[in-house]
Scaffold this motif. Structure first.
Motif, PDB file in Angstrom:
ATOM      1  N   ARG A 691      -6.904   4.119  -4.962  1.00 30.00           N
ATOM      2  CA  ARG A 691      -7.248   4.132  -3.533  1.00 30.00           C
ATOM      3  C   ARG A 691      -6.240   3.322  -2.718  1.00 30.00           C
ATOM      4  O   ARG A 691      -5.823   3.716  -1.639  1.00 30.00           O
ATOM      5  CB  ARG A 691      -8.674   3.583  -3.323  1.00 30.00           C
ATOM      6  N   ASP A 692      -5.864   2.182  -3.246  1.00 37.25           N
ATOM      7  CA  ASP A 692      -4.882   1.344  -2.558  1.00 37.25           C
ATOM      8  C   ASP A 692      -3.554   2.073  -2.442  1.00 37.25           C
ATOM      9  O   ASP A 692      -2.855   1.992  -1.431  1.00 37.25           O
ATOM     10  CB  ASP A 692      -4.680   0.027  -3.304  1.00 37.25           C
ATOM     11  N   LYS A 693      -3.254   2.768  -3.528  1.00 35.43           N
ATOM     12  CA  LYS A 693      -1.972   3.455  -3.551  1.00 35.43           C
ATOM     13  C   LYS A 693      -1.904   4.543  -2.484  1.00 35.43           C
ATOM     14  O   LYS A 693      -0.858   4.761  -1.851  1.00 35.43           O
ATOM     15  CB  LYS A 693      -1.748   4.080  -4.930  1.00 35.43           C
ATOM     16  N   GLN A 694      -3.020   5.184  -2.265  1.00 33.53           N
ATOM     17  CA  GLN A 694      -3.090   6.212  -1.232  1.00 33.53           C
ATOM     18  C   GLN A 694      -2.745   5.610   0.135  1.00 33.53           C
ATOM     19  O   GLN A 694      -1.928   6.146   0.882  1.00 33.53           O
ATOM     20  CB  GLN A 694      -4.507   6.817  -1.252  1.00 33.53           C
ATOM     21  N   LEU A 695      -3.340   4.465   0.426  1.00 40.60           N
ATOM     22  CA  LEU A 695      -3.047   3.791   1.696  1.00 40.60           C
ATOM     23  C   LEU A 695      -1.570   3.394   1.765  1.00 40.60           C
ATOM     24  O   LEU A 695      -0.909   3.546   2.790  1.00 40.60           O
ATOM     25  CB  LEU A 695      -3.941   2.549   1.843  1.00 40.60           C
ATOM     26  N   TRP A 696      -1.079   2.918   0.650  1.00 37.08           N
ATOM     27  CA  TRP A 696       0.324   2.482   0.572  1.00 37.08           C
ATOM     28  C   TRP A 696       1.268   3.665   0.842  1.00 37.08           C
ATOM     29  O   TRP A 696       2.242   3.553   1.592  1.00 37.08           O
ATOM     30  CB  TRP A 696       0.554   1.904  -0.832  1.00 37.08           C
ATOM     31  N   HIS A 697       0.937   4.802   0.272  1.00 36.71           N
ATOM     32  CA  HIS A 697       1.729   5.999   0.527  1.00 36.71           C
ATOM     33  C   HIS A 697       1.701   6.373   2.002  1.00 36.71           C
ATOM     34  O   HIS A 697       2.746   6.591   2.617  1.00 36.71           O
ATOM     35  CB  HIS A 697       1.191   7.193  -0.290  1.00 36.71           C
ATOM     36  N   ALA A 734     -13.928   2.835   5.101  1.00 41.56           N
ATOM     37  CA  ALA A 734     -15.195   3.438   4.700  1.00 41.56           C
ATOM     38  C   ALA A 734     -15.383   3.320   3.194  1.00 41.56           C
ATOM     39  O   ALA A 734     -16.488   3.025   2.718  1.00 41.56           O
ATOM     40  CB  ALA A 734     -15.244   4.902   5.130  1.00 41.56           C
ATOM     41  N   ALA A 735     -14.315   3.497   2.451  1.00 37.34           N
ATOM     42  CA  ALA A 735     -14.389   3.379   0.991  1.00 37.34           C
ATOM     43  C   ALA A 735     -14.787   1.961   0.601  1.00 37.34           C
ATOM     44  O   ALA A 735     -15.602   1.747  -0.298  1.00 37.34           O
ATOM     45  CB  ALA A 735     -13.057   3.759   0.362  1.00 37.34           C
ATOM     46  N   CYS A 736     -14.238   0.984   1.283  1.00 34.47           N
ATOM     47  CA  CYS A 736     -14.562  -0.413   0.990  1.00 34.47           C
ATOM     48  C   CYS A 736     -16.020  -0.702   1.336  1.00 34.47           C
ATOM     49  O   CYS A 736     -16.729  -1.394   0.614  1.00 34.47           O
ATOM     50  CB  CYS A 736     -13.647  -1.357   1.761  1.00 34.47           C
ATOM     51  N   ASP A 737     -16.460  -0.165   2.486  1.00 30.04           N
ATOM     52  CA  ASP A 737     -17.831  -0.405   2.924  1.00 30.04           C
ATOM     53  C   ASP A 737     -18.835   0.194   1.951  1.00 30.04           C
ATOM     54  O   ASP A 737     -19.918  -0.343   1.754  1.00 30.04           O
ATOM     55  CB  ASP A 737     -18.077   0.200   4.313  1.00 30.04           C
ATOM     56  N   ALA A 738     -18.456   1.315   1.367  1.00 24.45           N
ATOM     57  CA  ALA A 738     -19.367   1.987   0.449  1.00 24.45           C
ATOM     58  C   ALA A 738     -19.423   1.252  -0.888  1.00 24.45           C
ATOM     59  O   ALA A 738     -20.099   1.686  -1.812  1.00 24.45           O
ATOM     60  CB  ALA A 738     -18.920   3.428   0.239  1.00 24.45           C
ATOM     61  N   GLU A 739     -18.703   0.155  -0.957  1.00 28.51           N
ATOM     62  CA  GLU A 739     -18.671  -0.696  -2.153  1.00 28.51           C
ATOM     63  C   GLU A 739     -18.153   0.039  -3.380  1.00 28.51           C
ATOM     64  O   GLU A 739     -18.329  -0.392  -4.506  1.00 28.51           O
ATOM     65  CB  GLU A 739     -20.054  -1.291  -2.420  1.00 28.51           C
ATOM     66  N   SER A 740     -17.536   1.162  -3.121  1.00 32.04           N
ATOM     67  CA  SER A 740     -16.931   1.853  -4.245  1.00 32.04           C
ATOM     68  C   SER A 740     -15.531   1.318  -4.479  1.00 32.04           C
ATOM     69  O   SER A 740     -14.862   1.664  -5.427  1.00 32.04           O
ATOM     70  CB  SER A 740     -16.880   3.353  -3.954  1.00 32.04           C
ATOM     71  N   HIS A 741     -15.095   0.473  -3.572  1.00 33.89           N
ATOM     72  CA  HIS A 741     -13.727   0.002  -3.689  1.00 33.89           C
ATOM     73  C   HIS A 741     -13.611  -1.440  -3.200  1.00 33.89           C
ATOM     74  O   HIS A 741     -14.223  -1.821  -2.215  1.00 33.89           O
ATOM     75  CB  HIS A 741     -12.807   0.885  -2.854  1.00 33.89           C
ATOM     76  N   GLU A 742     -12.791  -2.178  -3.895  1.00 34.55           N
ATOM     77  CA  GLU A 742     -12.591  -3.556  -3.484  1.00 34.55           C
ATOM     78  C   GLU A 742     -11.378  -3.650  -2.563  1.00 34.55           C
ATOM     79  O   GLU A 742     -10.307  -3.131  -2.869  1.00 34.55           O
ATOM     80  CB  GLU A 742     -12.373  -4.429  -4.717  1.00 34.55           C
ATOM     81  N   LEU A 743     -11.591  -4.295  -1.437  1.00 34.74           N
ATOM     82  CA  LEU A 743     -10.543  -4.376  -0.424  1.00 34.74           C
ATOM     83  C   LEU A 743      -9.328  -5.153  -0.915  1.00 34.74           C
ATOM     84  O   LEU A 743      -9.460  -6.242  -1.467  1.00 34.74           O
ATOM     85  CB  LEU A 743     -11.150  -5.053   0.809  1.00 34.74           C
ATOM     86  N   ASN A 744      -8.150  -4.584  -0.739  1.00 35.58           N
ATOM     87  CA  ASN A 744      -6.904  -5.267  -1.086  1.00 35.58           C
ATOM     88  C   ASN A 744      -6.358  -5.907   0.189  1.00 35.58           C
ATOM     89  O   ASN A 744      -5.745  -5.247   1.027  1.00 35.58           O
ATOM     90  CB  ASN A 744      -5.921  -4.249  -1.666  1.00 35.58           C
ATOM     91  N   ALA A 745      -6.637  -7.188   0.357  1.00 34.28           N
ATOM     92  CA  ALA A 745      -6.352  -7.852   1.625  1.00 34.28           C
ATOM     93  C   ALA A 745      -4.873  -7.858   2.023  1.00 34.28           C
ATOM     94  O   ALA A 745      -4.543  -7.518   3.161  1.00 34.28           O
ATOM     95  CB  ALA A 745      -6.930  -9.255   1.616  1.00 34.28           C
ATOM     96  N   PRO A 746      -3.971  -8.230   1.125  1.00 34.62           N
ATOM     97  CA  PRO A 746      -2.562  -8.235   1.551  1.00 34.62           C
ATOM     98  C   PRO A 746      -2.077  -6.847   1.958  1.00 34.62           C
ATOM     99  O   PRO A 746      -1.321  -6.702   2.916  1.00 34.62           O
ATOM    100  CB  PRO A 746      -1.813  -8.712   0.306  1.00 34.62           C
ATOM    101  N   LEU A 747      -2.553  -5.843   1.250  1.00 30.74           N
ATOM    102  CA  LEU A 747      -2.139  -4.481   1.580  1.00 30.74           C
ATOM    103  C   LEU A 747      -2.684  -4.064   2.945  1.00 30.74           C
ATOM    104  O   LEU A 747      -1.960  -3.553   3.799  1.00 30.74           O
ATOM    105  CB  LEU A 747      -2.631  -3.503   0.508  1.00 30.74           C
ATOM    106  N   LEU A 748      -3.973  -4.317   3.152  1.00 25.78           N
ATOM    107  CA  LEU A 748      -4.591  -3.936   4.419  1.00 25.78           C
ATOM    108  C   LEU A 748      -3.945  -4.688   5.579  1.00 25.78           C
ATOM    109  O   LEU A 748      -3.701  -4.138   6.651  1.00 25.78           O
ATOM    110  CB  LEU A 748      -6.097  -4.216   4.375  1.00 25.78           C
TER     111      LEU A 748
END
Length: 858
Positions: A691-697, A734-748
């Motif tokens: 998921r993080d990688k998707q945002l990074w892309h 939304a993915a983070c809120d759904a608790e299906s994913h842990e937020l990557n703070a430096p990336l965000l």
RNA sequence: GCGAGAGUGGCGGAAUUGGCAGACGCGCUAGAUUUAGGAUCUAGUGUCGCAAGGCGUGUGGGUUCGAGUCCCUCCUCUCGCACCA
């Protein structure tokens, strides 16, 4: 603490910030990468509408982008402040043009500030300022000394509406470009600039302008209108007069069966025989009274009169009649033509109408043309006939050269290049312009005002009405600078295109009262790297500026040949306009019932037109700015469409821009506190989870796309990319809120910061505010433009399209290493569509690595 | 007449070394939330069809495994020039 998006408060807060911080006031001596960005300076007229805004916003966004990319950007602004509209408006309102102009300038500056459009205001200039027009006068005198400025009597375009002379370029379809009055002709003595001296260079150097739009260059080429041919001299039978003609087809000389002069040709009077004087006189009078509009209709019947005289065709000694006709123009070539009806359609029509002989001199191979029965002229190639020693030669350039050489030996012809371009008429008979710095003395003739006496100031008279300098004795009564006896100042003022032909140089030395500009500084910053303005200046302004630059180069004032390296012409914003036969133009917002006049209910005439005050179809930015904010107005203007294209204003979509800014605001508010103390870290894409990688892309892809778009002025697609980036943040959130994913703070954190920076040139207010909100103390413009990680532009998994006979049938998601393996791809693709291929023969398989597999079956 | 550019959903427009047409936005539909909605959120939205599937980038043809994109024909619109010898 989360705050609502209070755009008004935010925008008021930052409005003066960029100016105060001097981000747009470069050190001219800077040694870094420098760039001169220039918008065409405006004519200060009342209120600016959203169409003007487009122009400034393109510039402002580009400059902010360039500054963040480390350029030292020079982006000055001034005002093209002289000119007729100021005078006319002043007459209507009963105030002095000066007062009106400066009030408008103040208003423009206020509007720039509202728009968040920042310039280097230290360099501001106004052409009506004596400190500016003094150098106009100085330049005029230098031109005069170099014989680039001269006075001559000529038949000039006169606009009865504006009470002044117009340049050829200002006459459009026989009417005044400004007031649409029908232009008449007047015989006046006027000042001209000798732009024709530079005709060839102006033409040739167009090829150097690789970064100019092709269509602008084509327009200039047509305007200059070079044509090659010959000048031929004919002797009038039984008289001493000779008449010269210009022709591009000297090879058809033997076929010239009559000659036609323009009705205004100076020899008409002398050549006409006594018995023809009456008819000829009537025709000349009629032609003169007829407007250019009528004369330019191309498909009307040919008319003319025989002068009674004959001329000798020098090639064969034959005597041919001389006519006048209004299809021959005085202003082109010599104002006279040799008519070759067999090979020129216009001459052919004339010959048939007046029963003149048609003699073919070129005919297609294997075919005989008969002048008596031809139905139309034959303007094509073939073999020479009826042409004495040249018979049998193939018609074409070689034969033309041979013939012209021969004519030259015989002493009646020579090769010649003719241009459609004529000298630039710069005299105007109005008040609000630069006085021409010349004195007319009975003894000494024309005497330039000594340079130390410049400027010749516009008299500060009360402005009562249409009044030229010729009506102000205090102005024109003077002493001759040479002999001291009473003399008269020239009372013409200069065309305002003179003012605008060199202002871009004056910006470098706008307050110098010792010289026109500092040449070394001008040479170091010019030519202008990027010039931006409306297509309506494709010929006039741009051609004059090029000419003046070349003249200045020859005067050793500058070292370059062309003033503008890159040119970008933005499209106009149009809007529906309504006209009522009774009540004139009706503002669209007053038209409640569709197409009916609000005053009398009569049907209205509807058209799509460039926004203009006169058509009452302007949209003021003020209302939008009040309702949605400046950032929304900026974003939407740039989002509407590609900036080089004309576009119809439509504010239905504006909410979309506002919605986007709210979403941007909201997502930053959501995370700002959480991210404030996160230390930035270098993101290693390889170590990210899916998921993080998707945002990074997405972050990197959008950064790449936006950067590319900015370079090409494609703001509409860069806004789209910014929106997509923002949408991705919402998905991630939304993915983070759904608790299906842990937020990557430096990336965000990096993603949010990068998004703010990427949108900042377009919406600088919200960007500046959010930048502080997430914990920064410096200005956005002090930050560098975000870069992108090349490796992030390639995805680990690729979607492979599977086609059968070229039609999409399935998709396949494969790891990158498989995507390039042709055999493996084919194998996997086959599995997907096996059922479809049953019972069919696979004839061919096309595999494009990383993209698709196509099974061709029969 | 000559020259240049353009023609893509209901709308503004994306996509050009030929490779998922319709990105992004508007509008519209449904739902959620709300006292309310010109607010917000979610889903859908080229078109025909219940579906499978067919059809779709101004027209007609061509090249190609494959065309909005390249070639030819025609149509429409916009701009510039136009009796320039």
């Amino acid at each position: 603490m989360s705050r609502p998006y209070d755009f008004k408060k935010i925008e008021d807060k930052w409005r003066d910030f960029w100016k105060e911080q001097k981000f747009f006031e470069p050190d001219l001596k800077s040694t870094g990468k420098k760039l001169y960005y220039l918008n065409m300076f405006p004519y200060p007229s009342g209120e600016m509408h959203v169409g003007h805004g487009r122009n400034w916003l393109i510039g402002d966004a580009t400059c902010r982008y360039l500054i963040m990319n480390g350029f030292t950007v020079l982006n000055p602004m001034g005002f093209d402040a002289f000119g007729l509209p100021a005078e006319n408006a002043a007459i209507d309102r009963g105030i002095h043009p000066k007062e009106w102009t400066y009030k408008n300038i103040e208003n423009f500056k206020k509007q720039f500030r509202e728009w968040g459009v920042v310039f280097d205001w230290r360099r501001e200039l106004a052409t009506c300022d004596p400190g500016y027009y003094k150098w106009n006068q100085w330049l005029f005198i230098q031109f005069y000394k170099r014989e680039l400025a001269y006075r001559k009597a000529s038949l000039v375009n006169w606009c009865p509406g504006c009470d002044t002379v117009l340049a050829n370029e200002q006459v459009v379809d026989g009417a005044c470009e400004r007031c649409q009055s029908e232009v008449t002709k007047k015989d006046l003595t006027q000042w001209f600039f000798k732009i024709t001296d530079y005709a060839q260079e102006l033409l040739d150097d167009l090829d150097k302008l690789q970064h100019w739009p092709e269509r602008v260059k084509i327009m200039q080429r047509n305007w200059i209108g070079r044509s090659e041919g010959a000048l031929l001299r004919f002797k009038v039978e039984g008289a001493s007069e000779e008449i010269e003609v210009f022709t591009t087809r000297p090879d058809t000389l033997y076929g010239a069966t009559f000659m036609v002069l323009a009705p205004e040709h100076p020899l008409v009077e002398r050549v006409t025989t006594a018995d023809r004087k009456k008819d000829v006189g009537t025709y000349v009078k009629k032609a003169q009274s007829e407007s250019d509009i009528k004369r330019q209709i191309t498909d009307r019947d040919k008319t003319g009169e025989f002068l009674g005289a004959y001329i000798i065709n020098p090639a064969n000694g034959e005597k041919i009649p001389i006519w006048i006709a209004d299809y021959v123009l005085l202003g082109y070539g010599t104002g006279a033509i040799m008519a070759v009806p067999a090979h020129d359609q216009r001459d052919f029509e004339f010959a048939r109408k007046f029963d003149l002989p048609v003699v073919p001199v070129i005919q297609p191979e294997g075919e005989a043309l008969d002048g008596a029965t031809m139905a139309e002229a034959y303007p094509h190639d073939g073999v020479m006939i009826n042409s004495g020693e040249f018979n049998g030669l193939p018609a074409g350039p070689e034969t033309i050269n041979k013939m012209v050489d021969s004519f030259e030996k015989e002493g009646y012809g020579k090769s010649e290049v003719n241009y459609r371009l004529r000298d630039w008429l710069i005299s105007r008979q109005r008040y609000w312009g630069t006085p021409i710095p010349m004195v007319h003395c009975a003894k000494c003739g024309i005497v330039p005002v000594p340079e130390e006496d410049l400027p010749v100031l516009l008299p500060d008279v009360e402005f009562l009405g249409k009044k030229g300098l010729a009506e102000i004795p205090d102005f024109y009564e003077t002493d001759c600078p040479k002999c001291g006896s009473p003399a008269r100042r020239d009372t013409d003022t200069m065309d305002t295109f003179v003012d605008s032909s060199w202002y871009f140089m004056r910006y470098l030395s706008q307050d110098d009262d010792q010289k026109i500009f500092d040449s070394s500084q001008v040479n170091s910053w010019l030519p202008v790297d990027q010039y931006v303005g409306g297509i309506e200046h494709a010929i006039l302004h741009l051609l004059y500026a090029r000419f003046v630059t070349k003249a200045m180069r020859d005067m050793k004032l500058v070292k370059f040949d062309e003033p503008f390296i890159r040119l970008f012409t933005q499209g106009m914003i149009t809007h529906v306009a309504f006209r009522c036969k009774e009540h004139g133009w009706i503002p669209p917002q007053d038209v409640k019932e569709k197409n009916l006049c609000p005053h009398d209910g009569q049907p209205l005439i509807q058209e799509l037109a460039k926004m203009s005050k006169s058509k009452k179809n302007t949209i003021a930015p003020t209302k939008i700015i009040e309702e949605y904010g400046t950032d929304t107005e900026r974003l939407y203007t740039l989002f509407m469409g590609p900036p080089e294209r004309e576009i119809e204003w439509n504010d239905e979509g504006i909410r979309g821009g506002f919605r986007f800014l709210n979403r941007l605001w909201t997502i930053v508010q959501k995370y700002k506190d959480r991210l404030k103390n996160v230390t930035p870290a270098k993101i290693d894409g390889e170590k990210l989870n899916k998921r993080d990688k998707q945002l990074w892309h997405v972050m990197n892809e959008k950064t790449y796309a936006i950067t590319k778009d900015f370079k090409k002025f494609h703001f509409n697609t860069s806004v789209a990319a910014v929106m997509e980036f923002n949408n991705e943040l919402y998905d991630y959130s939304a993915a983070c809120d759904a608790e299906s994913h842990e937020l990557n703070a430096p990336l965000l954190k990096q993603a949010i910061e990068q998004l703010i920076l990427l949108v900042s040139p377009i919406t600088p207010f919200i960007a500046e505010e959010l930048w502080r909100e997430i914990g920064h103390e410096n200005a956005v413009l002090e930050e560098s433009w975000p870069g992108y990680d090349e490796s992030a532009l390639e995805r680990d998994e690729k979607t492979i399209v599977i086609q059968v006979n070229g039609k999409l049938r399935a998709q396949l998601l494969v790891p990158a290493n498989i995507a390039t393996d042709k055999a493996e791809l084919e194998k996997r693709a086959l599995q997907q569509v096996e059922s479809r291929l049953e019972g069919k023969t696979v004839r061919k398989v096309i595999v494009v690595p990383g993209k698709l597999v196509n099974f061709v079956v029969g």
